[in-house]
Design an enzyme around this catalytic site. Structure first.
Site, PDB file in Angstrom:
ATOM      1  N   HIS A  66     -39.813 -72.008  16.262  1.00 16.18           N
ATOM      2  CA  HIS A  66     -41.255 -72.078  16.553  1.00 16.18           C
ATOM      3  C   HIS A  66     -42.017 -71.082  15.679  1.00 16.18           C
ATOM      4  O   HIS A  66     -41.690 -69.899  15.631  1.00 16.18           O
ATOM      5  CB  HIS A  66     -41.508 -71.803  18.040  1.00 16.18           C
ATOM      6  CG  HIS A  66     -41.073 -72.933  18.923  1.00 16.18           C
ATOM      7  ND1 HIS A  66     -40.439 -72.756  20.125  1.00 16.18           N
ATOM      8  CD2 HIS A  66     -41.190 -74.280  18.744  1.00 16.18           C
ATOM      9  CE1 HIS A  66     -40.186 -73.949  20.666  1.00 16.18           C
ATOM     10  NE2 HIS A  66     -40.632 -74.882  19.850  1.00 16.18           N
ATOM     11  N   GLU A  69     -43.726 -67.510  16.865  1.00 17.86           N
ATOM     12  CA  GLU A  69     -42.886 -66.517  17.543  1.00 17.86           C
ATOM     13  C   GLU A  69     -42.331 -65.537  16.513  1.00 17.86           C
ATOM     14  O   GLU A  69     -41.139 -65.513  16.214  1.00 17.86           O
ATOM     15  CB  GLU A  69     -41.798 -67.254  18.339  1.00 17.86           C
ATOM     16  CG  GLU A  69     -42.419 -68.175  19.388  1.00 17.86           C
ATOM     17  CD  GLU A  69     -41.458 -69.207  19.994  1.00 17.86           C
ATOM     18  OE1 GLU A  69     -40.237 -69.107  19.765  1.00 17.86           O
ATOM     19  OE2 GLU A  69     -41.949 -70.117  20.696  1.00 17.86           O
ATOM     20  N   ARG A 124     -47.217 -73.795  16.436  1.00 20.37           N
ATOM     21  CA  ARG A 124     -45.864 -73.862  17.015  1.00 20.37           C
ATOM     22  C   ARG A 124     -44.920 -74.798  16.240  1.00 20.37           C
ATOM     23  O   ARG A 124     -43.751 -74.489  16.034  1.00 20.37           O
ATOM     24  CB  ARG A 124     -46.001 -74.367  18.457  1.00 20.37           C
ATOM     25  CG  ARG A 124     -44.711 -74.788  19.154  1.00 20.37           C
ATOM     26  CD  ARG A 124     -45.034 -75.264  20.576  1.00 20.37           C
ATOM     27  NE  ARG A 124     -43.896 -75.877  21.252  1.00 20.37           N
ATOM     28  CZ  ARG A 124     -43.062 -75.224  22.058  1.00 20.37           C
ATOM     29  NH1 ARG A 124     -43.194 -73.928  22.259  1.00 20.37           N
ATOM     30  NH2 ARG A 124     -42.081 -75.866  22.664  1.00 20.37           N
ATOM     31  N   HIS A 194     -36.129 -67.125  20.461  1.00 19.40           N
ATOM     32  CA  HIS A 194     -37.531 -67.516  20.679  1.00 19.40           C
ATOM     33  C   HIS A 194     -38.292 -66.355  21.312  1.00 19.40           C
ATOM     34  O   HIS A 194     -37.743 -65.307  21.618  1.00 19.40           O
ATOM     35  CB  HIS A 194     -37.589 -68.727  21.627  1.00 19.40           C
ATOM     36  CG  HIS A 194     -37.104 -70.011  21.030  1.00 19.40           C
ATOM     37  ND1 HIS A 194     -37.951 -71.016  20.656  1.00 19.40           N
ATOM     38  CD2 HIS A 194     -35.856 -70.450  20.735  1.00 19.40           C
ATOM     39  CE1 HIS A 194     -37.263 -72.026  20.167  1.00 19.40           C
ATOM     40  NE2 HIS A 194     -35.976 -71.712  20.202  1.00 19.40           N
ATOM     41  N   GLU A 268     -35.336 -65.615  24.963  1.00 16.80           N
ATOM     42  CA  GLU A 268     -36.800 -65.468  24.869  1.00 16.80           C
ATOM     43  C   GLU A 268     -37.064 -63.963  24.850  1.00 16.80           C
ATOM     44  O   GLU A 268     -36.836 -63.278  25.844  1.00 16.80           O
ATOM     45  CB  GLU A 268     -37.497 -66.106  26.078  1.00 16.80           C
ATOM     46  CG  GLU A 268     -37.305 -67.635  26.197  1.00 16.80           C
ATOM     47  CD  GLU A 268     -38.218 -68.444  25.295  1.00 16.80           C
ATOM     48  OE1 GLU A 268     -39.066 -67.853  24.594  1.00 16.80           O
ATOM     49  OE2 GLU A 268     -38.084 -69.682  25.302  1.00 16.80           O
TER      50      GLU A 268
END
Ligand code: 0X9
Ligand code: ZN
Length: 306
Positions: A66, A69, A124, A194, A268
């Protein structure tokens, strides 16, 4: 182009020249492999790390699926330089790199990343416009061939979670899946990096069903979260993707798992929403250090497996 920095976000020209330089400077430990081209024809590179040319075990890590990020590619860069730097000083890193390979893709979605630097910080998707549609970009983390287009994925090219015209329609997805397929016998773990929300996730994401090795993965995710917290006390949630973050299909972690890679995780990274995608550069170092501990924890587990 200016020199890159490990404690700043780097643009694509900086990351590109870093990839070339780090491979050239460390030929005993690092080699650069081109795994494909993006929609806009930029070369997608993978850095292979390790003392052996072809170790029996390997861990695949991708960053920057993405675009917005930014902490993700920053982590891949950090990981590579720390692995090299500590190889000669830290016996645990030496043991890891003597016995396994890492396949690191520092930036998968290069076109989207460039767009997020130059036009739209919150971009994104990738930048493909294969359709005649006005809207650009496919969500690469909905484009994998696993329950494609069914859960939290859209067939509308204007949506943020547009899954593409077909599974693996995107060259960036294809580059990842082709490489993994041709190295399936050695790849024991798949890690995809991510942000944000501070979580360690494992399959499934497309269903609330539990994977067969749920208890093992939950224990490993818990161990990874504990390793992370040991450094600066940051709390990361852990659990299956569907129930811990939200259900979605066509994601890379579920795809890797379905190829037989039993240890598949989505990380994440920081933070939990205060800055979100705009994580300040002052937090890059700490974030990378804590995630490094989690990756080492998983690497040691894989090494001790028969
Ligand atoms: O939605 C995603 O693609 C990931 N979150 S993000 O905010 N980085 O976009 C989560 C994917 C988790 N994995 C699965 N649901 N399979
Ligand atoms: Zn993401």
């Amino acid at each position: 182009t200016c020199k890159h920095s490990y404690t700043k976000y780097n643009n694509w020209p900086q990351i590109y020249s870093w990839i070339t330089r780090i491979a050239r400077k460390n030929p005993e430990l690092v080699s650069r492999i081109k795994i494909g081209n993006t929609f806009e024809n930029r070369p997608i590179y993978l850095l292979k790390i390790g003392k052996q040319r072809d170790a029996k075990k390997a861990i695949f890590v991708d960053c920057g699926i993405h675009a917005r990020e930014w902490i993700s590619p920053a982590f891949c860069q950090w990981f590579v330089k720390e692995a090299i730097r500590t190889y000669g000083k830290d016996s645990s890193m030496k043991n890891i790199l003597d016995n396994m390979n890492f396949y690191i893709v520092p930036l998968v979605n290069i076109d989207g990343y460039v767009w997020s630097w130059t036009q739209d910080r919150f971009w994104r998707k990738n930048r493909s416009n294969a359709s005649s549609n006005a809207c650009v970009g496919v969500d690469l983390n909905r484009n994998f061939d696993v329950l494609w287009g069914t859960v939290d994925a859209s067939k509308n090219p204007c949506e943020e979670v547009y899954c593409g015209s077909s599974p693996e329609s995107e060259p960036e997805t294809k580059a990842v899946t082709t490489f993994i397929h041709s190295h399936l016998s050695s790849i024991k773990a798949y890690l995809t990096i991510h942000s944000y929300s501070q979580m360690v996730l494992f399959p499934y994401g497309y269903t609330y069903d539990k994977v067969p090795n749920y208890n093992t993965l939950n224990g490993l995710a818990k161990g990874a979260a504990k390793a992370i917290a040991s450094l600066y006390g940051k709390k990361y949630k852990y659990g299956a993707s569907a129930s811990t973050i939200y259900p979605s299909s066509g994601c890379s972690d579920d795809w890797a798992y379905e190829q037989g890679i039993k240890y598949s995780f989505t990380f994440e990274l920081r933070d939990k929403g205060k800055y979100g995608f705009l994580l300040p550069e002052s937090e890059i170092k700490e974030t990378c250090q804590e995630i490094m501990l989690a990756v080492k924890f998983l690497a040691n587990y894989i090494l001790n497996q028969t």
